[in-house]
Write a protein that holds these residues in place. Structure first.
Motif, mmCIF file in Angstrom:
data_model
loop_
_atom_site.group_PDB
_atom_site.id
_atom_site.type_symbol
_atom_site.label_atom_id
_atom_site.label_comp_id
_atom_site.label_asym_id
_atom_site.label_seq_id
_atom_site.Cartn_x
_atom_site.Cartn_y
_atom_site.Cartn_z
ATOM 1 N N ARG A 191 0.881 -1.177 -0.083
ATOM 2 C CA ARG A 191 -0.050 0.061 -0.021
ATOM 3 C C ARG A 191 0.886 1.100 0.080
ATOM 4 N NH1 ARG A 191 -3.439 -0.736 5.145
ATOM 5 N NH2 ARG A 191 -5.029 0.338 4.207
ATOM 6 N N THR A 211 -6.896 1.674 -0.984
ATOM 7 C CA THR A 211 -6.247 1.634 -2.159
ATOM 8 C C THR A 211 -6.998 0.927 -3.448
ATOM 9 O OG1 THR A 211 -5.468 -0.541 -2.027
ATOM 10 C CG2 THR A 211 -4.226 1.145 -0.967
ATOM 11 N N GLY A 266 -6.251 2.464 -10.301
ATOM 12 C CA GLY A 266 -5.004 3.454 -9.679
ATOM 13 C C GLY A 266 -4.549 4.307 -10.583
#
Length: 751
Positions: free
Chosen positions: A195, A271, A405
């Motif tokens: 993370r 995340t 992401g």
């Protein structure tokens, strides 16, 4: 859910697993269930206007929102999230409807029956009669409290119904309306099991009284426990409240300057591997008040991020620099030369570089195709929108956190820089008040800030938290910074006032599946990649009346905002969900509102704002018609709409002449609108003196030395465009000035 952790909150899970402790009585629940049945009823298959009757479609058509657990979820959401006035109003009306006399009072002759006892309570009125009652409430000019209560129930009922998921993360209505949760291919662009903030993060949801002190000490903080007051005292150089566009930038700048920084964030840390793209759980855990925060009169719904990364984690990627005319206005009219300085212009470049802003877009989604083609057919200018993601970023789920992401929020950029320089981020931690002490007479500022008091939101932590710091930075955003300052005893008249919201109304156009010119579904592709500016014909300095962009609407949000006319009409409209394009009209509001305490926001447009909104709505409808929509409409409560096939220009103009932004449900007008806002600014604005602003040009409170504000609340007015770049650039400059302040403090102590 991609990542499993015993202490980590899930973004995937069924609502039906909750225990119901909402406090509604049995009679109130019967009334609520009866209203839910009217709002979304079970319908006979012969009423279905299609030849294709699949199993999911038939199931949706026969399903009702009165079935368990929907009414109980509505009650629980209202009790947990709603304003106390709304809760009381709804419960009083539900109680009245549970009695015969109360039903007679609210429903009139529609509750009468030819059989004993001749007078029904609401739940015993036949369904078609109950629908007539709700339609009457909807249109009545003067039954505004009842109308407001109905609006609350309608919004929550539709949101709960279309966002509820079972243990497999599925909703039985989704296939019928053409919706699929974006496929989870398990390959975020940052394909690492680590993370990004792990070495600097402390998650209070994973801590207890016995572990928190050690966890903080292991991050290099000086921590002591005062057992008499059950207070954990933490020393640092800088404590920052909030981790979004303001707090994230400040944390990076000040930690890289060598200062020990602690960021406290009341939300949790997720995340890319945690994001599920499920509307209900994501809104519940990543947005302020679960995404249903409303003004006190319910005129406007506000979206604000409440997670590590703040709004930058859940926004729609638009990364537009502050318009030059706005910078000139702030510099000249407000006397803030800061905004026209090379320092600020350089800051915008640095910000855009750090978060990876690009103006390229290799493929646009359905809604942006519609906006672009409609503008082109009308000969209107349409621009590409810069985004903090790659040019081929095609994620339609960024409003629930980007699962690949790719979107560069602060949790992937500035906060990573901060923890790399030793910053500590404490999640599930809520600031309660600043610690202020009086200063000697004659000082520029009467008070000095020594830090702040906070509390952990985990039930396993009973200790109070005291953060002692040389500098305290409030970066909770324009909705939360003012209440924190007010509750701390600060009195500047600008605190909480001058709130700007970029209010939004929407227009929609339906493009059937056989309309092959535009491919895809409404929920696919980059959320905002195109923008059209609605220009004024006047020679005013700023001639942009509104901007038109595309929104992010999951099925529950779509259903909540779409007008309800009848159960049959609404279900038919939901079948068109996946091919109903929406265009949002955003205005740079002249009017302003006020934040008086946490969750209590008042706001009303003025005449200029309403005219600009009207111009934007009309333009949005013209664009949809020009793009080839078979039907267009607005979100006005009467379900204002028009069939487009074969109509003349004269008929179009006649329809547009009746388009206007109505007031809220509490207004006495026949029709009403629900406005939305995702941009909050100006509630602790910067000013040349304490009469003009809550903070000075360095972001420091005019009342308390060492207390700085570093978020969208310091902006002098509305920006007029998506404000992320403006907020981060302002925070970048303020942070550098805070660093200078700390250096000066250190020098003064040496001497």
């Amino acid at each position: 859910m991609r990542r499993e952790s015993s202490c980590h909150p899930l973004l995937r899970g069924g609502r039906g697993e909750r225990k119901y402790r909402h406090g509604f009585s049995e009679g109130e629940m019967k009334s609520l269930g009866s209203i839910c049945e009217v709002v979304l009823p079970s319908l006979p298959l012969e009423a279905l206007r299609t030849q294709t009757r699949s199993k999911p479609l038939s199931s949706f058509w026969s399903s009702s929102a009165s079935r368990f657990p929907i009414p109980h979820e509505v009650a629980e959401t209202l009790a947990k999230r709603g304003l106390i006035e709304a809760l009381i109003l709804v419960r009083v009306i539900l109680w009245l409807l549970s009695t015969r006399l109360g039903t007679l009072l609210l429903c009139g002759s529609l509750c009468l029956s030819g059989k004993w006892p001749f007078l029904n309570n609401f739940s015993n009125i036949p369904l078609h009669q109950r629908e007539k009652v709700l339609q009457c409430w909807l249109q009545h000019r003067f039954l505004t409290p009842i109308r407001l209560a109905f609006a609350y129930i309608k919004v929550l009922c539709h949101f709960v119904y279309f966002s509820w998921v079972d243990e497999n993360g599925d909703n039985p209505a989704w296939k019928a309306i053409g919706y699929e949760v974006p496929a989870d291919d398990g390959t975020p662009s940052n394909d690492s099991d680590t993370r990004p903030l792990q070495k600097g993060i402390i998650e209070t949801i994973c801590e207890s009284d016995s572990t928190l002190q050690q966890s903080l000490a292991e991050k290099g903080l000086h921590v002591t426990l005062d057992s008499r007051s059950n207070t954990l005292r933490v020393k640092c150089d800088v404590v920052i409240v909030g981790s979004g566009s303001g707090g994230g930038v400040a944390a990076a700048a000040l930690s890289s300057a060598g200062h020990k920084v602690v960021v406290i964030e009341k939300g949790n840390y997720f995340t890319a591997k945690d994001y599920s793209s499920l509307e209900g759980p994501s809104m519940d855990q990543m947005y302020e008040t679960g995404g249903i925060l409303a003004s006190v009169d319910s005129r406007i719904l506000l979206l604000a991020g409440s997670t590590v990364g703040g709004g930058s984690a859940v926004n729609w990627s638009a990364s537009i620099k502050t318009p030059p005319e706005v910078l000139s206005e702030w510099s000249e009219s407000h006397g803030l030369s800061f905004f026209s300085s090379p320092e600020y212009l350089s800051a915008m470049e640095s910000v855009c570089k750090r978060i990876g802003v690009t103006e390229n877009c290799t493929e646009e989604g359905f809604q942006n195709q519609v906006l672009r083609r409609g503008c082109q057919n009308l000969g209107l200018k349409v621009d590409y929108v810069p985004r903090n993601s790659s040019g081929n970023h095609y994620c339609g789920s960024c409003g629930y956190g980007c699962p690949r992401g790719e979107k560069q929020g602060t949790q992937l950029t500035w906060l990573v820089d901060a923890v790399d320089h030793g910053a500590v981020i404490v999640t599930g931690c809520k600031a309660e008040r600043f610690m202020l002490e009086g200063k000697k007479t004659g000082s520029d500022r009467k008070k000095k800030c020594l830090g702040l008091m906070a509390k952990a939101l985990s039930s396993r932590i009973t200790m109070k938290l005291e953060f002692e710091a040389k500098v305290t930075v409030s970066a909770g955003g324009a909705l939360l910074t003012p209440p924190l300052m007010i509750s701390s005893g600060l009195k500047n008249k600008n605190i909480g006032r001058n709130l700007h919201l970029h209010p939004v109304l929407m227009a929609w156009g339906y493009f059937p599946d056989n309309f092959s010119e535009f491919k895809g579904k409404v929920y696919e592709g980059g959320i905002i990649t195109s923008v059209h500016k609605v220009q004024s014909s006047s020679d005013s300095k700023s001639n942009t009346r509104a901007i038109i962009e595309t929104p992010f609407l999951g099925p529950a949000s779509f259903a909540s905002l779409f007008p309800w006319q009848s159960g049959l009409d609404f279900k038919q409209r939901m079948l068109n969900y996946s091919r109903t394009a929406h265009l949002i009209t955003i205005i740079r509001d002249n009017a302003s509102g006020q934040v008086t305490s946490e969750g209590r926001i008042s706001y009303k447009l003025n005449a200029i704002d309403r005219e600009n909104m009207k111009a934007g709505l009309k333009q949005a409808l013209r664009i949809l018609i020009a793009a080839g929509a078979t039907e267009v409409g607005t979100h006005r409560s009467d379900g204002q709409r028009m069939k487009c096939n074969g109509i003349s220009e004269k008929e179009v103009e006649k329809f547009l002449d009746n388009v206007y932004p109505a007031e809220g449900a509490l207004s006495p007008g026949k029709y009403w609108n629900i406005y939305c806002s995702a941009h909050q600014m100006g509630s602790c604005r910067m000013g040349v003196n304490e009469k003009e602003g809550a903070v000075d040009e360095n972001g420091q409170s005019w009342e308390a030395e060492g207390l700085f504000v570093c978020d969208g609340s310091v902006l002098p007015t509305a920006v007029g465009v998506n404000p992320m770049i403006t907020i981060q650039s302002t925070a970048y400059c303020i942070s550098r000035r805070i660093a200078q302040f700390l250096t000066a403090e250190q020098i003064s102590k040496v001497h």
